[in-house]
Write a protein that holds these residues in place. Sequence first.
Motif, mmCIF file in Angstrom:
data_model
loop_
_atom_site.group_PDB
_atom_site.id
_atom_site.type_symbol
_atom_site.label_atom_id
_atom_site.label_comp_id
_atom_site.label_asym_id
_atom_site.label_seq_id
_atom_site.Cartn_x
_atom_site.Cartn_y
_atom_site.Cartn_z
ATOM 1 N N LEU A 1 3.731 6.033 -5.556
ATOM 2 C CA LEU A 1 3.858 6.199 -6.985
ATOM 3 C C LEU A 1 2.525 6.895 -7.493
ATOM 4 C CD1 LEU A 1 5.223 2.570 -7.762
ATOM 5 C CD2 LEU A 1 6.340 4.894 -8.120
ATOM 6 N N GLY A 2 1.661 7.341 -6.676
ATOM 7 C CA GLY A 2 0.386 8.209 -6.963
ATOM 8 C C GLY A 2 -0.789 7.455 -7.299
ATOM 9 N N TYR A 3 -0.844 6.046 -6.797
ATOM 10 C CA TYR A 3 -2.110 5.249 -6.931
ATOM 11 C C TYR A 3 -2.658 5.156 -5.322
ATOM 12 C CZ TYR A 3 -0.002 3.483 -11.317
ATOM 13 O OH TYR A 3 0.572 3.526 -12.444
ATOM 14 N N GLY A 4 -4.137 5.026 -5.913
ATOM 15 C CA GLY A 4 -4.950 4.865 -4.486
ATOM 16 C C GLY A 4 -4.803 3.710 -3.686
ATOM 17 N N ASN A 5 -4.592 2.485 -4.407
ATOM 18 C CA ASN A 5 -4.232 1.528 -3.648
ATOM 19 C C ASN A 5 -3.288 0.405 -4.770
ATOM 20 O OD1 ASN A 5 -5.915 0.099 -5.545
ATOM 21 N ND2 ASN A 5 -7.639 1.064 -4.448
ATOM 22 N N TYR A 6 -2.915 -0.724 -4.028
ATOM 23 C CA TYR A 6 -1.813 -1.490 -4.832
ATOM 24 C C TYR A 6 -2.655 -2.214 -6.080
ATOM 25 C CZ TYR A 6 1.998 -4.498 -5.353
ATOM 26 O OH TYR A 6 3.314 -4.854 -5.699
ATOM 27 N N ALA A 7 -3.814 -2.522 -6.098
ATOM 28 C CA ALA A 7 -4.759 -2.921 -7.062
ATOM 29 C C ALA A 7 -4.561 -2.030 -8.278
ATOM 30 C CB ALA A 7 -5.925 -3.248 -6.717
ATOM 31 N N GLU A 8 -4.844 -0.710 -8.114
ATOM 32 C CA GLU A 8 -4.805 0.065 -9.212
ATOM 33 C C GLU A 8 -3.409 0.249 -9.842
ATOM 34 O OE1 GLU A 8 -5.743 3.962 -7.764
ATOM 35 O OE2 GLU A 8 -7.900 3.418 -7.180
ATOM 36 N N LEU A 9 -2.328 0.126 -9.076
ATOM 37 C CA LEU A 9 -1.040 -0.041 -9.610
ATOM 38 C C LEU A 9 -0.709 -1.217 -10.262
ATOM 39 C CD1 LEU A 9 2.025 0.558 -9.498
ATOM 40 C CD2 LEU A 9 2.289 -0.409 -7.365
ATOM 41 N N LYS A 10 -1.461 -2.372 -10.026
ATOM 42 C CA LYS A 10 -1.140 -3.555 -10.607
ATOM 43 C C LYS A 10 -2.071 -3.846 -11.865
ATOM 44 C CE LYS A 10 1.283 -6.694 -10.219
ATOM 45 N NZ LYS A 10 0.955 -7.891 -9.256
ATOM 46 N N LEU B 1 0.963 -1.184 -0.140
ATOM 47 C CA LEU B 1 -0.043 -0.091 -0.040
ATOM 48 C C LEU B 1 0.829 1.299 -0.015
ATOM 49 C CD1 LEU B 1 -2.842 1.312 0.236
ATOM 50 C CD2 LEU B 1 -2.704 1.104 2.645
ATOM 51 N N GLU B 2 2.052 1.073 1.221
ATOM 52 C CA GLU B 2 2.698 2.307 0.777
ATOM 53 C C GLU B 2 3.403 2.775 -0.463
ATOM 54 O OE1 GLU B 2 6.747 4.269 3.033
ATOM 55 O OE2 GLU B 2 5.838 2.117 3.951
ATOM 56 N N LYS B 3 3.870 1.675 -1.205
ATOM 57 C CA LYS B 3 4.380 1.581 -2.614
ATOM 58 C C LYS B 3 3.522 2.301 -3.691
ATOM 59 C CE LYS B 3 6.424 -1.205 -6.219
ATOM 60 N NZ LYS B 3 6.958 -2.549 -6.392
ATOM 61 N N ALA B 4 2.374 2.038 -3.451
ATOM 62 C CA ALA B 4 1.223 2.433 -4.468
ATOM 63 C C ALA B 4 1.035 3.922 -4.133
ATOM 64 C CB ALA B 4 -0.092 1.427 -4.147
ATOM 65 N N LYS B 5 1.108 4.243 -3.004
ATOM 66 C CA LYS B 5 0.707 5.708 -2.657
ATOM 67 C C LYS B 5 1.995 6.444 -3.037
ATOM 68 C CE LYS B 5 -3.190 5.282 0.040
ATOM 69 N NZ LYS B 5 -4.331 5.873 -0.469
ATOM 70 N N SER C 1 -11.238 -17.026 -3.517
ATOM 71 C CA SER C 1 -9.961 -16.603 -3.418
ATOM 72 C C SER C 1 -9.613 -15.212 -4.006
ATOM 73 C CB SER C 1 -8.850 -17.615 -3.949
ATOM 74 O OG SER C 1 -9.123 -18.763 -3.076
ATOM 75 N N ALA C 2 -9.981 -15.242 -5.373
ATOM 76 C CA ALA C 2 -9.961 -13.969 -6.016
ATOM 77 C C ALA C 2 -10.366 -12.561 -5.469
ATOM 78 C CB ALA C 2 -10.546 -14.208 -7.583
ATOM 79 N N LEU C 3 -11.716 -12.911 -4.607
ATOM 80 C CA LEU C 3 -12.314 -11.717 -4.028
ATOM 81 C C LEU C 3 -11.523 -11.213 -2.960
ATOM 82 C CD1 LEU C 3 -15.930 -12.875 -4.493
ATOM 83 C CD2 LEU C 3 -15.106 -10.592 -5.387
ATOM 84 N N VAL C 4 -11.021 -12.120 -2.133
ATOM 85 C CA VAL C 4 -10.243 -11.975 -0.983
ATOM 86 C C VAL C 4 -9.022 -11.155 -1.391
ATOM 87 C CG1 VAL C 4 -8.640 -12.804 0.879
ATOM 88 C CG2 VAL C 4 -11.120 -13.611 0.712
ATOM 89 N N ASP C 5 -8.329 -11.457 -2.537
ATOM 90 C CA ASP C 5 -7.004 -11.182 -3.147
ATOM 91 C C ASP C 5 -7.395 -9.663 -3.544
ATOM 92 O OD1 ASP C 5 -4.738 -10.495 -4.429
ATOM 93 O OD2 ASP C 5 -5.592 -11.263 -6.066
ATOM 94 N N MET C 6 -8.412 -9.241 -4.021
ATOM 95 C CA MET C 6 -8.851 -7.957 -4.457
ATOM 96 C C MET C 6 -9.038 -7.142 -3.329
ATOM 97 S SD MET C 6 -8.250 -7.686 -7.616
ATOM 98 C CE MET C 6 -8.954 -6.076 -7.773
ATOM 99 N N ALA C 7 -9.727 -7.798 -2.182
ATOM 100 C CA ALA C 7 -10.005 -6.901 -0.907
ATOM 101 C C ALA C 7 -8.783 -6.468 -0.288
ATOM 102 C CB ALA C 7 -10.908 -7.781 0.111
ATOM 103 N N PHE C 8 -7.754 -7.403 -0.126
ATOM 104 C CA PHE C 8 -6.572 -7.209 0.417
ATOM 105 C C PHE C 8 -5.747 -5.960 -0.174
ATOM 106 C CE2 PHE C 8 -5.772 -11.575 1.857
ATOM 107 C CZ PHE C 8 -6.033 -11.454 3.148
ATOM 108 N N HIS C 9 -6.079 -5.825 -1.536
ATOM 109 C CA HIS C 9 -5.159 -4.921 -2.250
ATOM 110 C C HIS C 9 -6.135 -3.689 -2.797
ATOM 111 C CE1 HIS C 9 -2.872 -8.504 -2.855
ATOM 112 N NE2 HIS C 9 -1.764 -7.624 -2.338
ATOM 113 N N THR C 10 -7.158 -3.455 -2.182
ATOM 114 C CA THR C 10 -8.121 -2.434 -2.404
ATOM 115 C C THR C 10 -8.443 -1.697 -1.255
ATOM 116 O OG1 THR C 10 -10.187 -3.603 -2.780
ATOM 117 C CG2 THR C 10 -9.007 -3.309 -4.798
#
Length: 696
Positions: A279-288, A273-277, A562-571
């Motif tokens: 680099l100017g993204y709202g969360n890590y999912a937006e970055l990826k 999350l810190e990395k995404a912020k 599993s996919a929904l949990v992954d997205m939740a972690f990263h949004t």
Amino acid sequence: MSERSSYNPALVEWTGHQGLPRFDQVSDADFAPAFEAALASHEAEIDTIADNPDAPTFANTIVALEIIGDELSRVSSLFWNRAGAHTNDVIQALEREIAPKMSRHYSKIGMNAALFGRIDALWQKRESLGLTVEETRVLERHWKGFVKSGAKLQKPEQERLAKINETLASLGARFGQNVLADEKGWALVLSDPNDLAGLPGFLTEAMAAAARELGEEGKYAVTLSRSIIEPFLTFSERRDLREQAFKAWVARGENGGETDNRDTIRETLALRLEKAKLLGYGNYAELKLDNTMAKTPDAVNNLLKTVWAKAVVRAGEEEADIAQLIAEEGRNHEVMPWDWRHYSEKIRTRKFDFSEAELKPYLQLEKIIAACFDVAGRLFGVHAVEIKDAPAYHPDVRTFEIRDRADRLVALFLGDYFARSSKRSGAWMSSFQSQHKLTLKNGTVGELPIIYNVCNFAKPAEGKPALLSLDDARTLFHEFGHALHGMLSNVTYPSVAGTGVSRDFVELPSQLYEHWLTVPAILKQYAVHYQTGEPMPQALLDKVLSARSFNSGFNTVEFTSSALVDMAFHTRGAVEDPMAVQAEVLSEIGMPKAIVMRHATPHFQHIFAGDGYSAGYYSYMWSEVLDADAFAAFEETGDAFNSDMADRLKTNIYSVGGSIDPEDAYKAFRGKLPSPDAMLRKKGLSTFEELSGADA
């Protein structure tokens, strides 16, 4: 340049058959000095490009970047292969050291202001450079890679980003090693004949072999290798033992002590999350998701939730059938996760009049490998020639030349099929060398792809054939589909070769290839009984084909949760307690009590043992939308091997790598982008009438 006399030259001078590495000449102790030299060599090459006094051109900057780092690439490919497929304490210790060191190395490159200045200058005037489509894609990849590495940040932020990346690399290595340790460290050793109730011969043989490896001669071991644990949960009549084994299986990474991954996950998510912020993204999912087909988290979640709604209804119907069968047997317990595989197999046997045990004698590993090669020949005009005397990285590994219709060598392929304690679980494709057409510094023009598949099938007793489940056979086809994506690559630049595509496109060639396993012509020829050689009876073949969507609710719920949990972690922003978030998401979506995630968070290696599928596990389903529609293109012709369609598939999907935009690639093959309709039909989650009504 580095002094190759300071390390074993066999690591970078590959003098084996047709340019293969001489695996037999490389020891574990060789890697540390080789990495030191190769990293220094690469750094010097980078400085030469960055400090070039000539104005930047595509040739002196981008092409130059594409062809450097050969030593590091070769050392790395050999090391990471050994770390994943045949590791030991020495390799694991070096992995913990090398992962952050490699991260520091690439962070330094990504923050090289002079080098980025040259790339940025080219990017800003890209429209006037006269570049081809592929060259524009290559330039874009380098430019975006540098931006995401912090090239535009101020010095303090760059230094913080480099530290984050270094720590994440260490955490990923630790996560994977912890899961492997838990898998190796648990076995249920059985000796009482009553403990084997319901188990078919192929499974008891595999369990006996596993016990022998543990020094328990004459006994039977349930291990956490998927090729043993899944059939044990399917066939064992001992509910108490099923429960014991299942709980060990799902507890990997969550057992307390040194191998517990929960703190590693928490730290990983915070740093992402810190990395995404930064680099100017709202969360890590937006970055990826930037530069993927899906593009946004909303697009991903919309697909997942649409499929979830249908899957959970179907799973409820399947659970009701299981509960009814439990009651028929005179038992009064509720349906639990360690019951599902066992009773669904009984239902399948009753509903379709065949069982996995009845099917398995017809699915010999040797024959399914041959089927993989045959399909590739029919579709793409390539054939395999096994090379018996080529040393590989383990005695079980087999080596093949892949040749075209004119008998020209187009690739080398290694197949590593059997489970062992030195190998991480799962199945994957990777490469020692990627295809390209550039002229290297030594004058060599282009390189052949050297691709390998790794699987974890149960190794049979000496002299016995390896027998697969239908899921195992699909896995073999899936991974060979990935391999073909690498081996059929026909691009100029290595960075866009083969599987160098967006994450939600990379599974298309592999998942699409699975469809040809169950083409009747292939099953009739290769699904032959291991004792009699007789082909699978037509009646059994018909049952197998009619049962393709059986248990689809369970399978889809396992994956989609599993996919929904992954997205939740990263949004969701900061995650203080990952296990609480997992529980919250599963509660929100109404996860059935009788089903668990396919990959619970503490052993979810796709998203935590490295960065590969983080905020990207959805991509299997995204690609499944594509692959169902793509195979429908063949079905519409009435010929699963239609030559015109196969040529279009090879030209526009398997050969182009990332040299064009994936949407453009798919539309060039199919003429349009797909809807989820064909995928839902394939899973049996929607009828044609439902979909027609929805479309209207």
